[in-house]
Design a protein around this motif. Structure first.
Motif, PDB file in Angstrom:
ATOM      1  N   LEU A   3      64.597  26.375  -7.890  1.00  0.00           N
ATOM      2  CA  LEU A   3      64.922  24.972  -8.083  1.00  0.00           C
ATOM      3  C   LEU A   3      66.320  24.766  -7.528  1.00  0.00           C
ATOM      4  CD1 LEU A   3      63.744  24.118 -11.721  1.00  0.00           C
ATOM      5  CD2 LEU A   3      62.846  23.199  -9.595  1.00  0.00           C
ATOM      6  N   ALA A   4      66.519  23.626  -6.937  1.00  0.00           N
ATOM      7  CA  ALA A   4      67.828  23.290  -6.396  1.00  0.00           C
ATOM      8  C   ALA A   4      68.183  21.879  -6.838  1.00  0.00           C
ATOM      9  CB  ALA A   4      67.807  23.378  -4.871  1.00  0.00           C
ATOM     10  N   THR A   5      69.451  21.563  -6.777  1.00  0.00           N
ATOM     11  CA  THR A   5      69.895  20.204  -7.034  1.00  0.00           C
ATOM     12  C   THR A   5      69.848  19.451  -5.712  1.00  0.00           C
ATOM     13  OG1 THR A   5      71.315  20.916  -8.841  1.00  0.00           O
ATOM     14  CG2 THR A   5      71.797  18.765  -7.860  1.00  0.00           C
ATOM     15  N   PHE A   6      69.184  18.304  -5.749  1.00  0.00           N
ATOM     16  CA  PHE A   6      69.043  17.463  -4.563  1.00  0.00           C
ATOM     17  C   PHE A   6      69.826  16.179  -4.753  1.00  0.00           C
ATOM     18  CE2 PHE A   6      65.570  20.260  -3.914  1.00  0.00           C
ATOM     19  CZ  PHE A   6      65.150  20.145  -2.591  1.00  0.00           C
ATOM     20  N   ASN A   7      70.336  15.664  -3.653  1.00  0.00           N
ATOM     21  CA  ASN A   7      70.915  14.334  -3.607  1.00  0.00           C
ATOM     22  C   ASN A   7      69.806  13.417  -3.091  1.00  0.00           C
ATOM     23  OD1 ASN A   7      73.148  12.520  -3.861  1.00  0.00           O
ATOM     24  ND2 ASN A   7      73.238  12.447  -1.626  1.00  0.00           N
ATOM     25  N   PHE A   8      69.323  12.520  -3.940  1.00  0.00           N
ATOM     26  CA  PHE A   8      68.251  11.600  -3.585  1.00  0.00           C
ATOM     27  C   PHE A   8      68.808  10.212  -3.324  1.00  0.00           C
ATOM     28  CE2 PHE A   8      65.805  14.722  -6.062  1.00  0.00           C
ATOM     29  CZ  PHE A   8      64.708  14.906  -5.239  1.00  0.00           C
ATOM     30  N   VAL A   9      68.161   9.504  -2.421  1.00  0.00           N
ATOM     31  CA  VAL A   9      68.391   8.079  -2.224  1.00  0.00           C
ATOM     32  C   VAL A   9      67.028   7.428  -2.401  1.00  0.00           C
ATOM     33  CG1 VAL A   9      69.171   6.252  -0.671  1.00  0.00           C
ATOM     34  CG2 VAL A   9      70.269   8.509  -0.593  1.00  0.00           C
ATOM     35  N   CYS A  10      66.888   6.601  -3.434  1.00  0.00           N
ATOM     36  CA  CYS A  10      65.593   5.965  -3.675  1.00  0.00           C
ATOM     37  C   CYS A  10      65.382   4.860  -2.644  1.00  0.00           C
ATOM     38  CB  CYS A  10      65.485   5.442  -5.112  1.00  0.00           C
ATOM     39  SG  CYS A  10      66.282   3.856  -5.417  1.00  0.00           S
ATOM     40  N   THR A  11      64.164   4.352  -2.581  1.00  0.00           N
ATOM     41  CA  THR A  11      63.836   3.322  -1.583  1.00  0.00           C
ATOM     42  C   THR A  11      64.594   2.022  -1.816  1.00  0.00           C
ATOM     43  OG1 THR A  11      61.899   2.688  -2.894  1.00  0.00           O
ATOM     44  CG2 THR A  11      61.543   4.246  -1.061  1.00  0.00           C
ATOM     45  N   ARG A  12      65.234   1.902  -2.981  1.00  0.00           N
ATOM     46  CA  ARG A  12      66.043   0.705  -3.263  1.00  0.00           C
ATOM     47  C   ARG A  12      67.532   0.959  -3.029  1.00  0.00           C
ATOM     48  NH1 ARG A  12      62.418  -0.403  -8.473  1.00  0.00           N
ATOM     49  NH2 ARG A  12      60.638  -1.268  -7.368  1.00  0.00           N
ATOM     50  N   GLU A  34      57.681  10.684 -18.558  1.00  0.00           N
ATOM     51  CA  GLU A  34      58.960  10.158 -19.025  1.00  0.00           C
ATOM     52  C   GLU A  34      60.172  11.012 -18.676  1.00  0.00           C
ATOM     53  OE1 GLU A  34      59.047   7.131 -20.442  1.00  0.00           O
ATOM     54  OE2 GLU A  34      56.875   7.022 -20.234  1.00  0.00           O
ATOM     55  N   SER A  35      60.043  12.310 -18.777  1.00  0.00           N
ATOM     56  CA  SER A  35      61.198  13.195 -18.670  1.00  0.00           C
ATOM     57  C   SER A  35      61.502  13.565 -17.219  1.00  0.00           C
ATOM     58  CB  SER A  35      60.942  14.478 -19.451  1.00  0.00           C
ATOM     59  OG  SER A  35      62.015  15.378 -19.261  1.00  0.00           O
ATOM     60  N   PRO A  36      62.773  13.560 -16.846  1.00  0.00           N
ATOM     61  CA  PRO A  36      63.142  14.036 -15.517  1.00  0.00           C
ATOM     62  C   PRO A  36      63.249  15.561 -15.431  1.00  0.00           C
ATOM     63  CG  PRO A  36      65.087  13.236 -16.636  1.00  0.00           C
ATOM     64  CD  PRO A  36      63.917  12.985 -17.561  1.00  0.00           C
ATOM     65  N   VAL A  37      63.127  16.256 -16.586  1.00  0.00           N
ATOM     66  CA  VAL A  37      63.254  17.707 -16.609  1.00  0.00           C
ATOM     67  C   VAL A  37      62.049  18.316 -15.880  1.00  0.00           C
ATOM     68  CG1 VAL A  37      63.405  19.764 -18.064  1.00  0.00           C
ATOM     69  CG2 VAL A  37      64.560  17.662 -18.756  1.00  0.00           C
ATOM     70  N   PRO A  38      62.303  19.210 -14.930  1.00  0.00           N
ATOM     71  CA  PRO A  38      61.206  19.789 -14.158  1.00  0.00           C
ATOM     72  C   PRO A  38      60.551  20.978 -14.846  1.00  0.00           C
ATOM     73  CG  PRO A  38      63.272  20.685 -13.387  1.00  0.00           C
ATOM     74  CD  PRO A  38      63.612  19.678 -14.463  1.00  0.00           C
ATOM     75  N   PRO A 100      67.486   6.916 -11.927  1.00  0.00           N
ATOM     76  CA  PRO A 100      68.021   6.507 -13.223  1.00  0.00           C
ATOM     77  C   PRO A 100      68.440   5.039 -13.269  1.00  0.00           C
ATOM     78  CG  PRO A 100      69.587   7.905 -12.068  1.00  0.00           C
ATOM     79  CD  PRO A 100      68.332   7.885 -11.246  1.00  0.00           C
ATOM     80  N   VAL A 101      68.512   4.383 -12.115  1.00  0.00           N
ATOM     81  CA  VAL A 101      68.907   2.977 -12.082  1.00  0.00           C
ATOM     82  C   VAL A 101      67.687   2.059 -12.157  1.00  0.00           C
ATOM     83  CG1 VAL A 101      70.095   1.178 -10.731  1.00  0.00           C
ATOM     84  CG2 VAL A 101      70.994   3.511 -10.773  1.00  0.00           C
ATOM     85  N   CYS A 102      66.692   2.300 -11.280  1.00  0.00           N
ATOM     86  CA  CYS A 102      65.555   1.377 -11.195  1.00  0.00           C
ATOM     87  C   CYS A 102      64.228   1.990 -11.634  1.00  0.00           C
ATOM     88  CB  CYS A 102      65.422   0.816  -9.777  1.00  0.00           C
ATOM     89  SG  CYS A 102      64.982   2.051  -8.533  1.00  0.00           S
ATOM     90  N   GLY A 103      64.177   3.308 -11.800  1.00  0.00           N
ATOM     91  CA  GLY A 103      62.970   3.956 -12.291  1.00  0.00           C
ATOM     92  C   GLY A 103      61.948   4.347 -11.231  1.00  0.00           C
ATOM     93  N   THR A 104      62.168   3.960  -9.977  1.00  0.00           N
ATOM     94  CA  THR A 104      61.190   4.321  -8.955  1.00  0.00           C
ATOM     95  C   THR A 104      61.202   5.823  -8.700  1.00  0.00           C
ATOM     96  OG1 THR A 104      60.343   3.846  -6.740  1.00  0.00           O
ATOM     97  CG2 THR A 104      62.732   3.982  -6.954  1.00  0.00           C
ATOM     98  N   ARG A 105      60.070   6.322  -8.267  1.00  0.00           N
ATOM     99  CA  ARG A 105      59.962   7.723  -7.871  1.00  0.00           C
ATOM    100  C   ARG A 105      59.803   7.838  -6.354  1.00  0.00           C
ATOM    101  NH1 ARG A 105      59.117  10.958 -12.450  1.00  0.00           N
ATOM    102  NH2 ARG A 105      58.469   9.790 -14.258  1.00  0.00           N
TER     103      ARG A 105
END
Length: 149
Positions: A3-12, A34-38, A100-105
């Motif tokens: 597992l690695a930490t990723f920097n994500f940019v959501c579509t928003r 519900e949980s972001p824990v992988p 964590p801002v808008c909830g999109t995946r």
């Protein structure tokens, strides 16, 4: 398994960090609704993963599908063979952490920024393992929308 930490940019356009897998062959992340824990899965050598794939093949669910389509189908339903996430929902293979801002995946981009040393959930199969072969086949058939056996 990595597992690695990723920097994500959501579509928003929101930027956040979350854990995910680095993309090694047969390595997947699963999450509850519900949980972001992988939860981490090494599919190669995982008996329930192999079992679900065999049942899909035996049911004819792979007939006429490309290898890629077969893999997508298996990955889409594999959570039926896993015990629920702590939030009570089905673990879903490949489910990204929610923004964590808008909830999109849905993500516009992502990149590894470092190792992940946070918590991860165990993947267990106690309920699946307690089923008979007939019950397992019925669960897989239902998951892919085949008629009840």
């Amino acid at each position: 398994m990595s597992l690695a930490t990723f920097n994500f940019v959501c579509t928003r356009g929101h930027v956040f960090e979350a854990p995910d897998v680095t993309g090694d062959y047969g390595e997947f992340v699963l999450r509850g609704e519900e949980s972001p824990v992988p939860a981490r899965l090494q599919a190669v050598g995982n008996a329930p993963y192999t079992e679900v794939r065999k049942i899909l093949r035996d049911l004819g669910a792979f007939r006429g599908k490309t290898d890629h389509q077969q893999a997508n189908l298996l990955q889409a339903i594999f959570g039926i063979a896993c015990d629920p996430a702590p939030d009570g929902t089905r673990l879903t293979l490949g489910r990204r952490a929610p923004c964590p801002v808008c909830g999109t995946r849905k993500m516009a981009s992502w990149e590894v920024v470092g190792p992940y040393n946070g918590p991860s959930l165990p993947i267990t199969h106690e309920k699946w393992n307690a089923l008979s072969e007939t019950e397992k086949t019925a669960r897989v058939a239902e998951a892919v929308g085949l008629p009840k056996l």
